[in-house]
Write a protein that holds these residues in place. Structure first.
Motif, PDB file in Angstrom:
ATOM      1  N   TYR A 177      81.979  14.291  25.803  1.00 54.55           N
ATOM      2  CA  TYR A 177      82.400  15.261  24.790  1.00 54.55           C
ATOM      3  C   TYR A 177      83.891  15.594  24.871  1.00 54.55           C
ATOM      4  CZ  TYR A 177      77.367  15.841  24.356  1.00 54.55           C
ATOM      5  OH  TYR A 177      76.027  15.612  24.184  1.00 54.55           O
TER       6      TYR A 177
ATOM      7  N   LEU B 114      76.187  17.327  17.872  1.00 57.30           N
ATOM      8  CA  LEU B 114      76.657  17.117  19.241  1.00 57.30           C
ATOM      9  C   LEU B 114      75.497  17.375  20.178  1.00 57.30           C
ATOM     10  CD1 LEU B 114      79.976  18.942  18.578  1.00 57.30           C
ATOM     11  CD2 LEU B 114      79.829  16.565  19.325  1.00 57.30           C
TER      12      LEU B 114
ATOM     13  N   LEU C 179      79.785  29.865  20.107  1.00 56.18           N
ATOM     14  CA  LEU C 179      79.318  28.922  21.126  1.00 56.18           C
ATOM     15  C   LEU C 179      79.869  29.310  22.495  1.00 56.18           C
ATOM     16  CD1 LEU C 179      77.771  26.113  21.225  1.00 56.18           C
ATOM     17  CD2 LEU C 179      80.049  25.129  21.469  1.00 56.18           C
TER      18      LEU C 179
ATOM     19  N   GLU D  13      74.100  23.517  23.885  1.00 57.37           N
ATOM     20  CA  GLU D  13      75.099  24.591  23.848  1.00 57.37           C
ATOM     21  C   GLU D  13      76.219  24.382  24.844  1.00 57.37           C
ATOM     22  OE1 GLU D  13      71.655  25.865  24.831  1.00 57.37           O
ATOM     23  OE2 GLU D  13      72.155  27.588  26.083  1.00 57.37           O
TER      24      GLU D  13
ATOM     25  N   VAL E  50      78.309  21.841  25.145  1.00 64.74           N
ATOM     26  CA  VAL E  50      79.442  21.036  24.698  1.00 64.74           C
ATOM     27  C   VAL E  50      80.706  21.849  25.026  1.00 64.74           C
ATOM     28  CG1 VAL E  50      80.640  20.204  22.635  1.00 64.74           C
ATOM     29  CG2 VAL E  50      78.153  19.894  22.862  1.00 64.74           C
TER      30      VAL E  50
ATOM     31  N   THR F 285      77.283  20.258  13.930  1.00 64.90           N
ATOM     32  CA  THR F 285      76.532  21.328  14.578  1.00 64.90           C
ATOM     33  C   THR F 285      76.099  20.844  15.963  1.00 64.90           C
ATOM     34  OG1 THR F 285      74.778  22.963  14.290  1.00 64.90           O
ATOM     35  CG2 THR F 285      74.270  20.721  13.559  1.00 64.90           C
ATOM     36  N   PHE F 286      75.301  21.658  16.663  1.00 66.15           N
ATOM     37  CA  PHE F 286      74.988  21.372  18.065  1.00 66.15           C
ATOM     38  C   PHE F 286      73.483  21.302  18.309  1.00 66.15           C
ATOM     39  CE2 PHE F 286      78.656  24.117  17.570  1.00 66.15           C
ATOM     40  CZ  PHE F 286      79.649  23.387  18.199  1.00 66.15           C
ATOM     41  N   ASP F 287      73.102  20.420  19.236  1.00 63.54           N
ATOM     42  CA  ASP F 287      71.735  20.497  19.768  1.00 63.54           C
ATOM     43  C   ASP F 287      71.823  20.979  21.205  1.00 63.54           C
ATOM     44  OD1 ASP F 287      71.338  18.384  21.878  1.00 63.54           O
ATOM     45  OD2 ASP F 287      69.346  18.201  20.989  1.00 63.54           O
TER      46      ASP F 287
ATOM     47  N   ARG G 138      71.530  27.890  18.895  1.00 63.58           N
ATOM     48  CA  ARG G 138      70.988  26.643  18.346  1.00 63.58           C
ATOM     49  C   ARG G 138      69.529  26.874  17.999  1.00 63.58           C
ATOM     50  NH1 ARG G 138      67.952  25.754  22.694  1.00 63.58           N
ATOM     51  NH2 ARG G 138      68.844  26.288  24.713  1.00 63.58           N
TER      52      ARG G 138
ATOM     53  N   ALA H 120      84.674  21.703  20.852  1.00 56.38           N
ATOM     54  CA  ALA H 120      84.189  22.308  19.610  1.00 56.38           C
ATOM     55  C   ALA H 120      85.368  22.823  18.790  1.00 56.38           C
ATOM     56  CB  ALA H 120      83.212  23.436  19.937  1.00 56.38           C
TER      57      ALA H 120
END
Ligand code: ATP
Ligand code: MG
Ligand code: MG
Length: 380
Positions: A49, A7, A93, A70, A72, A66-68, A267, A77
């Motif tokens: 999102y 994400l 998160l 934070e 989102v 997973t996330f790129d 992340r 999530a």
């Protein structure tokens, strides 16, 4: 064939996809912008999102997410975690998205923090400035990055200017006042925790920021063993309290030998980019190993490494490529003021050889000011 969903499609997702290719992984990136730079290496779902149709498509095509990025939405999530494995977990998160929740947790875990107070009105801001004292910083609780959403308050007379700048966000993303820390150094612990709870850190990194944006990182930071042990201990306590899986960075201020926690980035982190060439296993590869339940790689480093961020536009690559330990990373982004568009890492076996390389690169690129504090530290 395993597909990892990410994400957020910025440079962190891009470097994750590049690091995952040798492991035989496929990637799917979700971003709100069709031209997100990770999309040059991975298929994309473009959408908001919060858009259930886009999230449904994303979830149906990946094995793990997973996330790129934070920021989102925590609800998105959570929604995903009801369908597929999501690491780090949405609770971690959500905690890292809110500076107030984050600082409260630091305190609960006996991790020292700068003085802070929540602000939800002009009167509360006035009270917070009185409580925390000046100088201090008014920050948005959520959505800030690269120093955005911050106002420095030098004296109580700055109350109106601070409220004019950020007051409108008091009831949307929330506000917090933090004491200004006259730190000698900024440090970060980049750490990884596996699904089984194995915890590792890379060597402590020293960071320099310009206008709130990371400019340079040096590893290993020169620090005594006791300080390193304290920093690692703080990171371990956080990882365990959050049942964290994956890579994260803990940003610390060092003042008079004391460590104060600034924030946790849930992340892979800019201050860990040097691990690509400077360590046995990079943060990107270890993040993937962690979220996939694979054994973690060794985090030991090879010599000394300095990462220089390129902000706004890419400089000439040749002076870096001319260096024996020079490595170039162009994120394929269009230039824009304040935007992180790439970085370089210089690696050497000794501090003096690294200092000499930085000197040459700084002069060749007209960036003497960017390399100067790092050279000063290396020649300490
Ligand atoms: P990012 O997520 O990109 O690291 P951010 O927008 O979340 O940045 P912070 O990390 O809070 O912002 O602040 C950016 C930089 O501003 C810090 O690394 C530090 O140099 C400076 N800064 C922030 N808070 C303080 C403080 N309380 N005292 C002194 N300097 C601070
Ligand atoms: Mg931050
Ligand atoms: Mg920060």
């Amino acid at each position: 064939m395993t597909t990892v969903g990410i994400l957020g499609g910025g440079q962190l997702a891009r470097m994750m996809a590049l690091a995952g290719a040798p492991l035989g992984l496929r990637f799917l990136v979700m971003d709100t912008a069709a031209d997100a730079c990770a999309g040059q290496f991975a298929p994309m779902v473009v959408g908001d999102y919060r858009d259930e149709a886009a999230l449904t498509e994303f979830a149906s095509r990946v094995d793990v997410a997973t996330f790129d990025f934070e920021n989102v939405p925590a609800e998105s999530a959570e929604w995903l975690a009801g369908r597929i494995p999501v690491f780090p977990n949405p609770r971690a998160l959500a905690m890292a998205q809110d500076r107030l929740a984050e600082k409260t947790l630091f305190r609960e875990l006996d991790i020292p923090v700068p003085a802070f107070a929540a602000v939800d009105s002009r009167a509360a801001l006035q009270a917070a400035i009185a409580e925390v004292g000046t100088p201090c910083i008014l920050k948005t609780r959520r959505l800030g990055y690269d120093g955005k959403g911050q106002f420095r308050i030098k004296s109580p007379a700055d109350l109106d200017a601070a409220w004019d700048a950020l007051g409108a966000q008091a009831t949307t993303v929330g506000l917090i006042v933090e004491g200004f820390v006259a730190f000698e150094r900024e440090l970060s612990v980049v750490a990884v925790r596996s699904r089984e709870g194995e915890f590792r850190t890379w060597p402590l990194t020293e960071n320099w920021h310009v206008d709130g944006v990371l400019s340079a990182s040096l590893a290993p930071a020169t620090a005594d063993d006791a300080l390193i042990a304290r920093a690692v201990d703080h990171a371990r306590k956080l990882a365990e309290a959050l049942d964290y899986v994956g890579v994260f960075a803990l940003e610390l201020f060092c003042r008079d030998g004391e460590l104060l926690a600034n924030e946790l980035a849930p992340r892979v982190h800019n201050s860990g980019h040097w691990t690509l060439e400077g360590s046995e296993t990079s943060q990107f590869q270890n993040h993937l190993r962690a979220v996939l339940g694979l054994p973690l790689g060794d985090t030991r480093m090879l010599g000394q490494a300095c990462m220089l961020n390129w902000i706004g536009a890419m400089p000439d690559a040749l002076p870096v490529l001319d260096e024996p330990g020079g490595h170039w990373h162009d994120y394929g982004k269009s230039p824009r003021v304040g935007r992180k568009v790439g970085h370089a890492t210089l690696r050497a076996d000794t501090q003096e050889v690294l200092a000499e390389a930085l000197q040459r690169v700084g002069v060749a690129l007209g960036r003497e000011a960017q390399v100067a504090p790092v050279i000063e530290r290396l020649r300490g």
